[in-house]
Structures are given as C-alpha cells and as structure tokens.
Design a protein around this motif. Structure first.
Motif, PDB file in Angstrom:
ATOM      1  N   ALA A 157       0.836  -1.194   0.000  1.00  0.00           N
ATOM      2  CA  ALA A 157       0.000   0.000   0.000  1.00  0.00           C
ATOM      3  C   ALA A 157       0.875   1.249   0.000  1.00  0.00           C
ATOM      4  N   LYS A 158       0.317   2.352  -0.470  1.00  0.00           N
ATOM      5  CA  LYS A 158       1.065   3.601  -0.535  1.00  0.00           C
ATOM      6  C   LYS A 158       0.905   4.393   0.763  1.00  0.00           C
ATOM      7  N   ALA A 159       1.991   4.993   1.201  1.00  0.00           N
ATOM      8  CA  ALA A 159       1.948   5.825   2.401  1.00  0.00           C
ATOM      9  C   ALA A 159       1.149   7.104   2.119  1.00  0.00           C
ATOM     10  N   VAL A 160       0.434   7.567   3.124  1.00  0.00           N
ATOM     11  CA  VAL A 160      -0.300   8.828   3.057  1.00  0.00           C
ATOM     12  C   VAL A 160       0.400   9.817   3.982  1.00  0.00           C
ATOM     13  N   SER A 161       0.920  10.900   3.434  1.00  0.00           N
ATOM     14  CA  SER A 161       1.604  11.889   4.259  1.00  0.00           C
ATOM     15  C   SER A 161       0.588  12.714   5.041  1.00  0.00           C
ATOM     16  N   ASP A 162       1.054  13.379   6.068  1.00  0.00           N
ATOM     17  CA  ASP A 162       0.169  14.241   6.846  1.00  0.00           C
ATOM     18  C   ASP A 162      -0.396  15.366   5.979  1.00  0.00           C
ATOM     19  N   GLU A 163       0.418  15.889   5.065  1.00  0.00           N
ATOM     20  CA  GLU A 163      -0.061  16.945   4.170  1.00  0.00           C
ATOM     21  C   GLU A 163      -1.143  16.411   3.242  1.00  0.00           C
ATOM     22  N   ASP A 164      -0.964  15.192   2.738  1.00  0.00           N
ATOM     23  CA  ASP A 164      -1.992  14.583   1.888  1.00  0.00           C
ATOM     24  C   ASP A 164      -3.295  14.424   2.659  1.00  0.00           C
ATOM     25  N   LEU A 165      -3.182  14.019   3.923  1.00  0.00           N
ATOM     26  CA  LEU A 165      -4.386  13.831   4.727  1.00  0.00           C
ATOM     27  C   LEU A 165      -5.101  15.155   4.971  1.00  0.00           C
ATOM     28  N   ILE A 166      -4.341  16.226   5.213  1.00  0.00           N
ATOM     29  CA  ILE A 166      -4.952  17.547   5.382  1.00  0.00           C
ATOM     30  C   ILE A 166      -5.755  17.910   4.139  1.00  0.00           C
ATOM     31  N   ASP A 167      -5.143  17.756   2.961  1.00  0.00           N
ATOM     32  CA  ASP A 167      -5.835  18.084   1.709  1.00  0.00           C
ATOM     33  C   ASP A 167      -7.091  17.242   1.542  1.00  0.00           C
ATOM     34  N   TYR A 168      -7.008  15.977   1.902  1.00  0.00           N
ATOM     35  CA  TYR A 168      -8.147  15.075   1.738  1.00  0.00           C
ATOM     36  C   TYR A 168      -9.287  15.493   2.662  1.00  0.00           C
ATOM     37  N   LEU A 169      -8.975  15.850   3.891  1.00  0.00           N
ATOM     38  CA  LEU A 169     -10.014  16.267   4.827  1.00  0.00           C
ATOM     39  C   LEU A 169     -10.666  17.572   4.377  1.00  0.00           C
ATOM     40  N   ILE A 170      -9.857  18.492   3.864  1.00  0.00           N
ATOM     41  CA  ILE A 170     -10.409  19.757   3.374  1.00  0.00           C
ATOM     42  C   ILE A 170     -11.305  19.509   2.157  1.00  0.00           C
ATOM     43  N   ASP A 171     -10.845  18.659   1.248  1.00  0.00           N
ATOM     44  CA  ASP A 171     -11.642  18.349   0.061  1.00  0.00           C
ATOM     45  C   ASP A 171     -12.989  17.727   0.428  1.00  0.00           C
TER      46      ASP A 171
END
Length: 337
Positions: A157-171
């Motif tokens: 599986a691919k790692a999810v960075s904290d920055e990616d998670l922030i963007d996902y939550l905002i989206d």
C-alpha cells in the motif's frame, strides 16, 4: 529436512487466516528491516536470534507446524506446511493486527481434516521441533489433509503523508484550520502512543479511550452532546443529533488495550449489533489502530463488512495487504460527523 513450529498468535491475535490465505509464515519484529545486512543489530537483541534462525537455518522442503494454544497442556495444529521459498522481507505485512511481521517464508499449507492436538510443542513464536510424536502428526496431516489455495500477495500500500491527509479532509468538507488541528492531534497521539508502547504495561482501556481516541473525535468535529461514554455497556456511542433519551446510536466504538489484538473486541461488537440492529457502523480501536465495519445486508459479515483500516503510526491509502479494504483517508471520512 528439519521440523519447525510457528505461532498463529495468542489471545485476541490470530494470524492463521493471513498465513493460509497468502501461503506464508511470518514473524517479527520486522520494523528494523531485512535480517541480511543487519545481522549485528539483530544479533545484539535477545529476540533477534529467532529472526536469525528463521532467515538462515530454515531451508526449502522443511516442515512447519502452525500452532495455536488449545488448553494448558496441548496445542491445536492449525495447519502443516512445506517451505517453498527463501527468506524474504515484505513490507505488505508491516501491520498484521498491529504487529510488524515482515520476516517471511513462502509455505504450502495443508489443513487437517479434523481437530488435531499435540502435547509436544513449546511456547514461543518460532522454534525447532524435535519430538518424534509431533513429527508423525505433521507427516500425517501432510498426507491426509487439504491443501490450501493461495491468494497472490498484492503490491505494498502507498503511504499517506500528513499533508496529503490535510488536503483530503479539506476536500471532504473540513475547514482548513480544523484539518490542521486534526493533524496536530495525531502528532500528540503518536508521541503518547509510542510512550505507552514502551511504558504502558498497566495501561487501561479507560486511558486508551480518554487520551488517545476521544481527542481525535473532538478534533474531527464531534460535540460532547453527540457522544455517550459507556452508554448501555458500549465504550463510545455516536448520535446523529444531540442525544435525547430513547435515541439509537448511528455508530459504536469499542476500545481495547494495546497489545491485546482486536479479536475479542469483534465478539463484543457482534453482541452490540444484535442489541442495536439500526446501527450500521462499528469501530474497533486500541487508540492507534482502527477497524471500521459497515453493515451491508440484513446481518453482519465481519469479513466482508470490513471497509477501512488505519494505523496512526503508518497512514496508508488502503489496508496493508487487503486491496478491498480502504485506508486512513476512508476511515477519517467515516469518523467525521
């Protein structure tokens, strides 16, 4: 040809399904990395000698007994296998029910036709077997049992960075400031969780719930008025509106202690499912790892209804080895009010 025994887990942990489904035997701790190239590191640790035996002394065509405790004096033979592969270190198994089991050997497993018990095995994750009676039982299972079909091991599986998670939550509707607060909460929980893993031998479920789980829920936007703690014997119950007497929860969370595995919690969740049939989302967590189950039909199927898995120490886009199960982004969205 040598005989070996490998543990299928104990208590609330049971790795046997993973071993049989993917044709592997796995041991840990694997987070330090592959054995070869790190021999000095592993050799300096007491548990590291077991990794050395696993990596260097096991050979193709060796026989392995997959064991599980049956009672105080005997073991259940879950399966018997023949080693077919060299030593590997596989990232896909960095989180098997919360344990890092990346040290791998490919095995052709055969399951016994009925219950098989033996008394000549020893405690421990991985050991050599010398008992002649146990060897005879293993040979009989290989000759008379049923060979297990094997699933292909998927890519990591691919790692999810904290920055990616922030963007996902905002989206998905969380305000930017709240999304950043979620990440800051995760940082605190990671630090506290690592401390608990080292020093939290007496850590209770109440502490897990209070210091690791509830802060995440509040950061995601749940208000205290929509959460009930230890309501009708549930650990945390979630309500779609401000709680009023007679309301039924929209989601239930069962918390467990670290290191216990999540097997027992699943049985408790099954009981809640019977008592509260209108609840269609169930979560099991030890404060670091989260399982999300979503009811699809009239009754629960805890294999098919597992929809997302998250380890706060290793955020990933899906389950480490089950490609049909979502990862951290899916679980966070499901946790949002």
């Amino acid at each position: 040809m040598n005989f070996w025994q490998v543990a299928a887990g104990e208590g609330g942990r049971d790795y046997s399904k993973v071993f049989l489904q993917y044709g592997v035997m796995l041991i840990g701790s694997g987070d330090p990395g592959p054995y070869f190239g790190r021999e000095d590191y592993y050799g300096s640790r007491l548990w590291g000698h077991t990794i050395g035996y696993f990596a260097k002394q096991v050979a193709k065509d060796d026989i392995v007994i997959l064991k599980k405790p049956y009672d105080r004096k005997t073991w259940q033979v879950q399966a018997v296998g023949r080693v077919i592969g060299d030593y590997e270190w596989l990232e896909q198994f960095d989180d098997v029910q919360g344990w890092d089991l990346q040290h791998c050997r490919r095995v052709e497993w055969v399951c016994p036709a009925g219950l098989r018990k033996v008394a000549g095995l020893a405690r421990g994750t991985f050991r050599r077997v010398y008992n002649s009676e146990v060897k005879a039982v293993a040979q009989a299972v290989l000759e008379e049992g049923q060979k297990q079909p094997v699933n292909e091991i998927p890519p990591a599986a691919k790692a999810v960075s904290d920055e990616d998670l922030i963007d996902y939550l905002i989206d998905n509707g969380l305000r930017p400031g709240d999304a950043e607060m979620v990440i800051q909460t995760i940082w605190r929980i990671r630090r506290l969780g690592r401390w608990y893993e080292k020093h939290g031998k007496d850590l209770s479920e109440h502490e897990i719930r209070t210091f690791l789980i509830v802060p995440i829920l509040l950061a995601l936007g749940w208000s205290e008025q929509k959460l009930k703690i230890e309501w009708k014997n549930t650990d945390i119950s979630f309500f779609s509106r401000v709680y009023d007497s007679g309301d039924e929860p929209c989601m239930i969370l069962e918390s467990k202690r670290m290191g216990e595995g999540l097997g027992y919690a699943e049985k408790q969740v099954q009981r809640y499912a019977k008592d509260m049939p209108s609840c269609k989302r169930l979560i099991v967590s030890d404060g670091i790892r989260y399982y999300l189950y979503v009811k699809q039909g009239e009754s629960w199927d805890f294999e098919k209804d597992l929809k997302a898995y998250m380890n706060l120490l290793r955020l990933k886009n899906r389950h480490p080895y089950r490609t049909d199960v979502g990862g951290a982004p899916d679980l966070f969205i499901s946790l949002m009010p």
